[in-house]
Design a protein around this motif. Structure first.
Motif, PDB file in Angstrom:
ATOM      1  N   LEU A  59     -14.485  63.669 -39.324  1.00 55.13           N
ATOM      2  CA  LEU A  59     -15.696  63.712 -40.151  1.00 55.13           C
ATOM      3  C   LEU A  59     -15.830  64.985 -40.986  1.00 55.13           C
ATOM      4  O   LEU A  59     -16.195  64.911 -42.167  1.00 55.13           O
ATOM      5  CB  LEU A  59     -16.938  63.511 -39.278  1.00 55.13           C
ATOM      6  CG  LEU A  59     -17.156  62.092 -38.751  1.00 55.13           C
ATOM      7  CD1 LEU A  59     -18.373  62.055 -37.826  1.00 55.13           C
ATOM      8  CD2 LEU A  59     -17.327  61.098 -39.880  1.00 55.13           C
ATOM      9  N   ASP A  86     -16.073  64.895 -45.053  1.00 55.04           N
ATOM     10  CA  ASP A  86     -17.233  65.469 -45.733  1.00 55.04           C
ATOM     11  C   ASP A  86     -16.786  66.428 -46.838  1.00 55.04           C
ATOM     12  O   ASP A  86     -17.314  66.406 -47.959  1.00 55.04           O
ATOM     13  CB  ASP A  86     -18.104  66.193 -44.713  1.00 55.04           C
ATOM     14  CG  ASP A  86     -19.440  66.629 -45.283  1.00 55.04           C
ATOM     15  OD1 ASP A  86     -19.883  66.046 -46.299  1.00 55.04           O
ATOM     16  OD2 ASP A  86     -20.043  67.558 -44.720  1.00 55.04           O
ATOM     17  N   PHE A 138     -20.251  63.977 -48.780  1.00 59.21           N
ATOM     18  CA  PHE A 138     -21.338  63.213 -48.199  1.00 59.21           C
ATOM     19  C   PHE A 138     -22.594  64.061 -48.058  1.00 59.21           C
ATOM     20  O   PHE A 138     -22.527  65.288 -47.916  1.00 59.21           O
ATOM     21  CB  PHE A 138     -20.952  62.709 -46.800  1.00 59.21           C
ATOM     22  CG  PHE A 138     -20.207  61.411 -46.792  1.00 59.21           C
ATOM     23  CD1 PHE A 138     -20.884  60.210 -46.660  1.00 59.21           C
ATOM     24  CD2 PHE A 138     -18.831  61.386 -46.908  1.00 59.21           C
ATOM     25  CE1 PHE A 138     -20.206  59.009 -46.644  1.00 59.21           C
ATOM     26  CE2 PHE A 138     -18.135  60.189 -46.885  1.00 59.21           C
ATOM     27  CZ  PHE A 138     -18.827  58.998 -46.757  1.00 59.21           C
ATOM     28  N   LEU A 173     -23.181  60.984 -43.940  1.00 63.72           N
ATOM     29  CA  LEU A 173     -21.953  61.131 -43.165  1.00 63.72           C
ATOM     30  C   LEU A 173     -22.004  60.327 -41.871  1.00 63.72           C
ATOM     31  O   LEU A 173     -20.990  59.781 -41.428  1.00 63.72           O
ATOM     32  CB  LEU A 173     -21.707  62.611 -42.867  1.00 63.72           C
ATOM     33  CG  LEU A 173     -20.374  62.948 -42.208  1.00 63.72           C
ATOM     34  CD1 LEU A 173     -19.213  62.581 -43.110  1.00 63.72           C
ATOM     35  CD2 LEU A 173     -20.328  64.440 -41.847  1.00 63.72           C
TER      36      LEU A 173
END
Length: 470
Positions: A38, A42, A47, A52
């Motif tokens: 993640l 990002d 995001f 996200l």
């Protein structure tokens, strides 16, 4: 030409099982593998903080919401057809996700992945139920299937970290494309003689109300982590979801000529009680894998990859015990194995609830998680077998969808409730403790609640017969 069931003794039957296990592994792996990636996602795609989370939630929402529909579709249109369709959708959406250049594209691809998984997961259970009808071979098949899903969940952190660090976050998704292609070929070959479905129309009203109700309920529960249980963003979707599920039940009971979910199936004690226990078990699984990982990272200071490695011994234990329990199931019966597993939950979670910021890994975390993993290995394949054992072959898909939905819904609700309890306890302890100690207090509360869930499963299991129905 239709092939007869091999009952676990021929290479064909074990090819079917290998296919089912590989699909289950991939479905569960994809729910967790993205977490480590993640931050990289990002940075590359930009995001928002709220957006996200939908890289994860988009998958889980459609996965949980569409499984009942996927299960019934497998019964109507054929197990092989639905499994191949699910694999095609899952693989194609993985390719789109891996090539995504905008946040909206990635979230949409993740939602499509969840729909593909919702077609695959109940079809794998239906394939096992149809191919393994003799109790011993079916029990061993469920043990292998359960172990594959458990290992998939645990491998997510390690595999995600390795792919993101060594290659790129995009390979977290792209790796599914060649694997999916191989599994499609396997499905076309190994399931060639399976039943192709039956001449019934899909209950559209039931499909809409059931799918929308589950999706709204899960969506509302997901919002509780950010907005609190009294927020209109939680109460609204949860209320709509409950109303739609009530409407779904009424439609299935009174109006549907060919219901998507035949309520007569709940007259089977194994189906009713087994799914009730799977709902509770979802909270046990979340407490073990998710909150133990948070304890290792936020309290003991491990990074995500170290936390995944720290949970690996428990994953291996689960895999070994699940296979052993499956072989024992026909002789010992469902109730005995579930009660033994719940004893492990009570002891293991009570032990784990004593952990604190100065706890050593070996005695404070490894010991209790190994014991809990023994409990999961004893109970999960047993509960899946109990919840699907008595289903007619014509309803194997919807029964598989129901069992998967119960487990997923239990996990979603369990995560929201346990996270709320952890947060409240951490805030109370924050005044006179260090941040790590306050967090440990919150996680310890979660582990005590999980011990209570183990006791609840034990009590519900008393409604089952002493020996597994033949």
């Amino acid at each position: 030409m239709t092939r007869s069931p091999a009952e676990g003794r021929t290479s064909h039957a074990w090819m079917v099982l290998a296919l089912a296990c590989a699909c289950q592994f991939m479905v569960i792996l994809d729910a967790s593998i993205v977490n480590v990636a993640l931050p990289s996602i990002d940075r590359d795609l930009g995001f928002t903080a709220a957006g996200l989370a939908w890289v994860v939630n988009g998958y889980l929402l459609t996965f949980a919401g569409f499984m009942l529909l996927g299960g019934r579709a497998a019964d109507l249109f054929g197990h092989r057809r639905l499994l191949v369709t699910g694999l095609l959708l899952f693989s194609a959406s993985s390719l789109v996700a891996g090539l995504a250049t905008a946040p909206e594209v990635l979230v949409a691809a993740r939602a499509a992945q969840g729909m593909g998984a919702a077609l695959m997961a109940p079809a794998t259970l239906a394939v096992i139920n149809s191919s393994f009808t003799e109790p011993n071979s079916r029990a061993r098949a469920f043990g292998a299937w359960s172990a594959a899903g458990g290992v998939g969940g645990m491998a997510g952190a390690v595999a995600g970290g390795a792919l993101t660090t060594g290659l790129s976050w995009r390979w977290v998704f792209l790796i599914n494309v060649p694997i999916g292609a191989v599994l499609i070929v396997m499905a076309m070959m190994s399931l060639a003689g399976m039943r192709t479905g039956r001449r019934e129309s899909l209950d559209l009203t039931g499909a809409v109300t059931g799918t929308a109700g589950l999706a709204a309920l899960v969506y509302g529960v997901m919002q509780s982590a950010d907005h609190g249980w009294t927020s209109v963003l939680v109460v609204g979707p949860v209320g709509v979801g409950v109303l739609l599920l009530v409407a779904f039940t009424v439609v299935e009971a009174r109006f549907a000529a060919q219901p998507m979910m035949p309520l007569r199936l709940f007259r089977l004690r194994g189906v009713a009680v087994g799914n009730g226990m799977l709902l509770l078990f979802g909270g046990i699984a979340i407490a073990m894998w998710y909150f133990t990982s948070l304890f290792l990272q936020n309290v003991l200071g491990y990074d995500a990859l170290q936390a995944g490695l720290g949970q690996t011994p428990a994953a291996v234990t689960f895999m070994v015990v699940a296979r052993w329990a499956a072989a024992l199931l026909p002789r010992a019966g469902v109730r005995a194995l579930v009660l033994a597993g719940c004893g492990c939950f009570l002891t293991g979670f009570s032990w784990l609830a004593q952990a604190h910021a100065d706890t050593g890994y070996l005695t404070g975390v490894l010991g209790p998680t190994l014991l809990i993993a023994v409990g999961i290995g004893l109970t999960f394949p047993t509960l899946m077998a109990a919840a699907t054992a008595d289903a007619p072959e014509s309803d194997a898909g919807i029964i598989g969808g129901l069992a998967n939905t119960a487990s997923q819904l239990g996990g979603s609700v369990g995560l929201a409730v346990l996270a709320t309890a952890a947060s409240a306890t951490t805030q109370t302890a924050a005044g006179g403790s260090s941040p790590a100690a306050a967090l440990a207090a919150g996680y310890d509360r979660v582990f005590l609640l999980a011990a209570g869930l183990g006791l609840a499963i034990a009590l519900v299991s008393l409604l089952l017969p002493r020996h597994r129905p033949s």
